[in-house]
Motif scaffolding. Structure first.
Motif, mmCIF file in Angstrom:
data_model
loop_
_atom_site.group_PDB
_atom_site.id
_atom_site.type_symbol
_atom_site.label_atom_id
_atom_site.label_comp_id
_atom_site.label_asym_id
_atom_site.label_seq_id
_atom_site.Cartn_x
_atom_site.Cartn_y
_atom_site.Cartn_z
ATOM 1 N N TRP A 171 0.834 -1.207 0.000
ATOM 2 C CA TRP A 171 0.000 0.000 0.000
ATOM 3 C C TRP A 171 0.869 1.257 0.000
ATOM 4 O O TRP A 171 0.584 2.228 -0.694
ATOM 5 C CB TRP A 171 -0.929 -0.018 1.204
ATOM 6 N N ARG A 172 1.947 1.244 0.778
ATOM 7 C CA ARG A 172 2.851 2.387 0.832
ATOM 8 C C ARG A 172 3.500 2.655 -0.523
ATOM 9 O O ARG A 172 3.633 3.816 -0.940
ATOM 10 C CB ARG A 172 3.929 2.125 1.881
ATOM 11 N N ASP A 173 3.899 1.611 -1.232
ATOM 12 C CA ASP A 173 4.594 1.762 -2.506
ATOM 13 C C ASP A 173 3.650 1.992 -3.677
ATOM 14 O O ASP A 173 4.119 2.108 -4.820
ATOM 15 C CB ASP A 173 5.446 0.521 -2.782
ATOM 16 N N GLY A 174 2.346 2.053 -3.433
ATOM 17 C CA GLY A 174 1.401 2.337 -4.505
ATOM 18 C C GLY A 174 1.032 1.145 -5.350
ATOM 19 O O GLY A 174 0.450 1.310 -6.435
ATOM 20 N N LYS A 175 1.337 -0.067 -4.901
ATOM 21 C CA LYS A 175 0.989 -1.255 -5.677
ATOM 22 C C LYS A 175 -0.483 -1.621 -5.528
ATOM 23 O O LYS A 175 -1.029 -2.325 -6.381
ATOM 24 C CB LYS A 175 1.873 -2.425 -5.243
ATOM 25 N N ILE A 176 -1.118 -1.179 -4.452
ATOM 26 C CA ILE A 176 -2.553 -1.391 -4.235
ATOM 27 C C ILE A 176 -3.294 -0.129 -4.649
ATOM 28 O O ILE A 176 -2.971 0.976 -4.173
ATOM 29 C CB ILE A 176 -2.848 -1.737 -2.762
ATOM 30 N N VAL A 177 -4.245 -0.266 -5.532
ATOM 31 C CA VAL A 177 -5.018 0.882 -6.009
ATOM 32 C C VAL A 177 -6.094 1.201 -4.981
ATOM 33 O O VAL A 177 -6.954 0.354 -4.674
ATOM 34 C CB VAL A 177 -5.647 0.583 -7.379
ATOM 35 N N GLY A 178 -6.064 2.422 -4.443
ATOM 36 C CA GLY A 178 -7.052 2.814 -3.434
ATOM 37 C C GLY A 178 -7.034 4.306 -3.220
ATOM 38 O O GLY A 178 -6.013 4.968 -3.421
ATOM 39 N N TRP A 179 -8.176 4.844 -2.828
ATOM 40 C CA TRP A 179 -8.300 6.283 -2.601
ATOM 41 C C TRP A 179 -9.535 6.556 -1.740
ATOM 42 O O TRP A 179 -10.332 5.656 -1.464
ATOM 43 C CB TRP A 179 -8.410 7.025 -3.944
#
Length: 513
Positions: free
Chosen positions: A447-455
């Protein structure tokens, strides 16, 4: 006889860093003087030759001489062959001029031409010297970096969170007092989570301070979500989207038109415009604040990079706690940027337990992995956020290749999910037992590295947010401030109207694609 105790030759860190700074300053001075010296110097490094102590030097020298002799003999042979061909064609022997004689005959004319070209180059150098000095002072002069250590009292009875908050409070006050413009960096995936109303109130209560919200990591959210957040935040303070880093290699990238160079150049242009309009006899100081790991140091590196250079003014990392001291970076004679460590502001509502606070900070990437005691509460918050959108849910299942998991309740689903991740990534303990803690930290790192798409999405009501800021700003000695007036006046000072139009066009193009 009493022997002396051996003395260590290790120096202090302060002394070593001082020597490094003096050496760097000396090298910069020598480089500057070398540029002003018109004497011609070859760009190629001089061959040092063969050391005298080399055991096979005689053999190598003899081989070099033999090669030279062979080349000379070959040259003479070709010259004789060419001479014989010309004589066979009926040429006059007196008209045949050797190449060596021709070069010797043109030596005088060549020297004159060389002298003429040198004089011409000297004149051009004198005419362009002033312009070169200006360009050097603006673009080529190395950055001046100064670190300021902040001492904080150490009490063993206090918890680590209390110690950090005392340190952060002191750092925040130092940055606000020293800055003319405060860049408040927010994470585009959760701007409200990384935003504190106390920061905005403190800046509004300080006379002559300007606050700009920087929405970083815009490549991790879709264009429509970015547009909603910009419309929401612009009603409070001037807001600029920014992409400070290229992004993770495996992450899904959005808003590709908003590149690192374009957004950083726009922000730098706005800061220089404000510096020119401020009419100060000193350079303006721009302070960069925000939660840990929101990209403050990456923003400074993006602002200070020149012509795509790889030099970094501030150290960066993919976890919280890389920046540990105040660092002042002098860009030019009119602009200084002040980097600060991550600031975790006290929660406005004190109803949350310690576990809930730790889970929220872990999801905001504000805690290093070593300080996360239990990642399960943070994973639960992440799953609740991803379940609000089908697009986020499908992307999450695809990334982790999830098989159907029993989901009687959220806690059981989260544990079964961590078991799946632990088995898939080899996070197993003795006897093949899945290590849920290690698997949870691995998911938080994704999640920190942006591999999980979320907002997240902004609140539906903007008026309540504005009224909250106005009431907070009106308390105490500061008068009540109208947010619309602040946004319009500050936007003119930073020339943000044209910048907003450019970014809106880029967002429209991205939505059409």
């Amino acid at each position: 006889m009493r022997l002396k105790k051996p003395v260590s030759k290790r120096g202090t860190t302060r002394m070593r860093e001082g020597i490094k700074k003096k050496a760097a300053a000396h090298n910069r001075k020598q480089k500057k003087l070398a540029k002003k010296d018109p004497t011609w110097r070859s760009k190629k490094a001089k061959d040092p030759g063969i050391p005298a102590s080399f055991p096979y030097k005689d053999r190598i020298v003899s081989e070099i001489e033999d090669n030279r002799r062979v080349v000379a003999e070959e040259k003479l042979r070709r010259k004789e062959e060419k001479r014989k061909e010309l004589l066979a064609q009926g040429a006059n022997p007196d008209d045949i001029i050797d190449e060596d004689d021709e070069e010797a005959g043109d030596a005088g004319n060549g020297l004159a031409a060389l002298l003429e070209s040198a004089q011409k180059a000297a004149k051009e150098y004198e005419n362009d010297s002033d312009e070169d000095e200006d360009l050097e002072s603006e673009d080529e002069e190395p950055l001046e970096v100064v670190d300021y250590e902040i001492e904080v009292s150490d009490d063993e009875t206090e918890s680590e969170l209390d110690k950090s908050r005392k340190a952060y409070d002191k750092i925040f006050k130092s940055v606000v007092e020293a800055s003319d413009v405060v860049l408040y960096v927010l994470d585009a995936r959760d701007p409200e989570g990384t935003r504190s109303k106390k920061v905005e109130q403190a800046v509004l209560q300080s006379q002559g301070k300007r606050l700009i919200l920087i929405l970083n990591k815009v490549d991790l959210i879709p264009t429509d979500v970015l547009t909603k957040w910009l419309d929401f935040l612009k009603s409070s303070f001037p807001t600029i989207p920014l992409r400070a880093a290229p992004g993770a290699t495996n992450s899904s990238s959005f808003n590709r038109n908003l590149t690192q160079s374009v957004t950083a150049n726009n922000l730098m242009t706005s800061l220089k415009s404000y510096a020119a309009k401020s009419n100060l006899k000193r350079s303006i100081v721009v302070g960069v604040i925000g939660y840990p790991n929101v990209g403050k140091s990456s923003i400074i590196n993006a602002l200070t990079s020149r012509h795509g250079g790889s030099s970094k003014a501030c150290p960066v990392g993919n976890q919280a706690g890389v920046t540990t001291s105040l660092r002042e970076v002098k860009v030019d004679g009119k602009l200084k940027i002040l980097d600060s460590p991550g600031i975790i502001f006290p929660a406005e509502s004190k109803k949350k337990s310690k576990t809930e606070q730790e889970a929220q900070l872990a999801l905001l990437n504000a805690l290093p992995p070593k300080q996360i005691s239990d990642p399960l509460p943070a994973i639960l918050l992440l799953l609740k956020r991803l379940s609000k959108s089908s697009e986020m849910t499908e992307s999450f299942k695809k990334f982790y290749e999830l098989t159907p998991i029993p989901d009687s309740n959220l806690n059981e689903f989260a544990k079964n999910f961590l078991v799946h991740v632990a088995r898939k990534r080899g996070r197993l303990g003795k006897g093949g037992i899945p290590n849920l803690h290690s698997a949870g930290v691995s998911v938080l790192n994704d999640w920190r590295d942006g591999k999980i798409v979320g907002w997240t999405l902004p609140k539906s009501s903007k008026e309540t947010d504005n009224e909250h800021i106005v009431k907070g700003a009106g308390s105490g000695s500061a008068p009540s401030v109208e947010q619309t007036t602040i946004v319009s006046e500050w936007s003119k000072e930073f020339d943000l109207d044209g910048l907003f139009a450019t970014l809106n066009n880029a967002n429209d193009d991205a939505m059409e694609e």
